[in-house]
Write an enzyme that holds these catalytic residues in place. Structure first.
Site, PDB file in Angstrom:
ATOM      1  N   CYS A  81      13.806  -9.349   7.544  1.00  3.68           N
ATOM      2  CA  CYS A  81      12.492  -9.078   8.266  1.00  3.68           C
ATOM      3  C   CYS A  81      11.733 -10.226   8.866  1.00  3.68           C
ATOM      4  CB  CYS A  81      11.697  -8.165   7.331  1.00  3.68           C
ATOM      5  SG  CYS A  81      10.527  -7.087   8.267  1.00  3.68           S
ATOM      6  N   HIS A 173      15.013  -4.547   4.020  1.00  3.77           N
ATOM      7  CA  HIS A 173      14.874  -5.525   3.060  1.00  3.77           C
ATOM      8  C   HIS A 173      15.785  -5.117   1.912  1.00  3.77           C
ATOM      9  CE1 HIS A 173      10.943  -7.228   4.265  1.00  3.77           C
ATOM     10  NE2 HIS A 173      10.719  -6.056   4.827  1.00  3.77           N
ATOM     11  N   GLU A 175      16.658  -6.624  -0.717  1.00  2.00           N
ATOM     12  CA  GLU A 175      16.009  -6.860  -1.905  1.00  2.00           C
ATOM     13  C   GLU A 175      15.096  -5.943  -2.283  1.00  2.00           C
ATOM     14  OE1 GLU A 175      15.000  -7.825   1.123  1.00  2.00           O
ATOM     15  OE2 GLU A 175      12.940  -8.432   1.106  1.00  2.00           O
TER      16      GLU A 175
HETATM   17  N1  GLN Z   1       8.308  -6.645   6.282  1.00  2.00           N
HETATM   18  C1  GLN Z   1       8.250  -7.922   7.184  1.00  2.00           C
HETATM   19  O1  GLN Z   1       8.649  -8.805   6.779  1.00  2.00           O
HETATM   20  C2  GLN Z   1       7.111  -7.726   8.169  1.00  2.00           C
HETATM   21  C3  GLN Z   1       7.249  -8.582   9.316  1.00  2.00           C
HETATM   22  C4  GLN Z   1       6.129  -8.777   9.957  1.00  2.00           C
HETATM   23  N2  GLN Z   1       5.806  -7.469  10.651  1.00  2.00           N
HETATM   24  C5  GLN Z   1       6.043 -10.055  10.863  1.00  2.00           C
HETATM   25  O2  GLN Z   1       6.075  -9.730  12.174  1.00  2.00           O
HETATM   26  O3  GLN Z   1       6.166 -11.057  10.581  1.00  2.00           O
END
Ligand code: GLN
Length: 202
Positions: A81, A173, A175
């Protein structure tokens, strides 16, 4: 040679969840906050969090250049992410700096904002037949992939798991679920690195 040690970037984000999942998958781990920590790691995981914050912290902690150097020399890297956003070549529609470790363009918060966070059963053939319970939290999608990038999973027609050689990225995610198959997949990337690797162009 001892067991490989997986560094988890611990400046911000869901660090502990990754450490636990990696240890369940049989790895040794190390929290990375400084260039010295990084030097002791055989691979690096960048967790979920806030990409604009972490990019600034990487600079402040002197980690930007050493991470680029190690990963470009072949160190296995996985971003989840926020970690994928930080690793991308660029961010669609924003002049946000990145580490440029994988040739993709990501779009931030592409699946909607916090309220639109979801758990989705994803087909990931590289992990076997069983669908993967993927947790998306203000997740990016992959808007463009370069010719060297392999798309390992898609959601709604957009890439959400990609790999380019030693660099793995997931919009979701792993994790945060009890399913450690992506962690095991990443550890297998390390095991394979013990053999001579082909030189990557550039
Ligand atoms: N769950 C996440 O890691 C979100 C990422 C976040 N929206 C970003 O742009 O950094």
């Amino acid at each position: 040679m001892g067991a490989p040690r997986i560094g988890v970037l611990a400046l911000q984000g869901d660090v502990v969840e990754h450490v636990r999942a990696l240890e369940r998958a049989g790895a040794e781990t190390l929290e990375v906050r400084t260039p010295d920590d990084l030097a002791r790691a055989d691979a690096l995981v960048v967790p979920g969090g806030e990409s604009t914050t972490v990019i600034r912290l990487l600079d402040r902690f002197g980690l930007t250049a050493p991470i680029r150097q190690r990963v470009r020399a072949g160190m296995p890297f996985w971003g989840t992410c926020m970690g994928l956003i930080v690793a991308a070549h660029d961010v669609a529609g924003l002049a946000q700096p990145t580490l440029d470790l994988i040739d993709v363009t990501v779009r931030r918060n592409a699946f909607g904002r916090q309220v639109a966070s979801a758990e989705v059963l994803l087909a990931i053939p590289a992990l076997g037949g069983e669908p993967f319970p993927a947790v998306f939290i203000r997740a990016p999608w992959i808007e463009r992939t370069g010719p060297q990038v392999e798309v390992l999973a898609q959601r709604d027609g957009h890439g959400v798991m990609v790999r380019q050689g030693n660099v793995l990225g997931t919009s979701f995610h792993p994790e945060l679920t009890g399913d450690d198959r992506v962690h095991r997949y990443f550890l297998a990337m390390l095991a394979r690195r013990a053999e001579p690797v082909e030189a990557s162009p550039g």
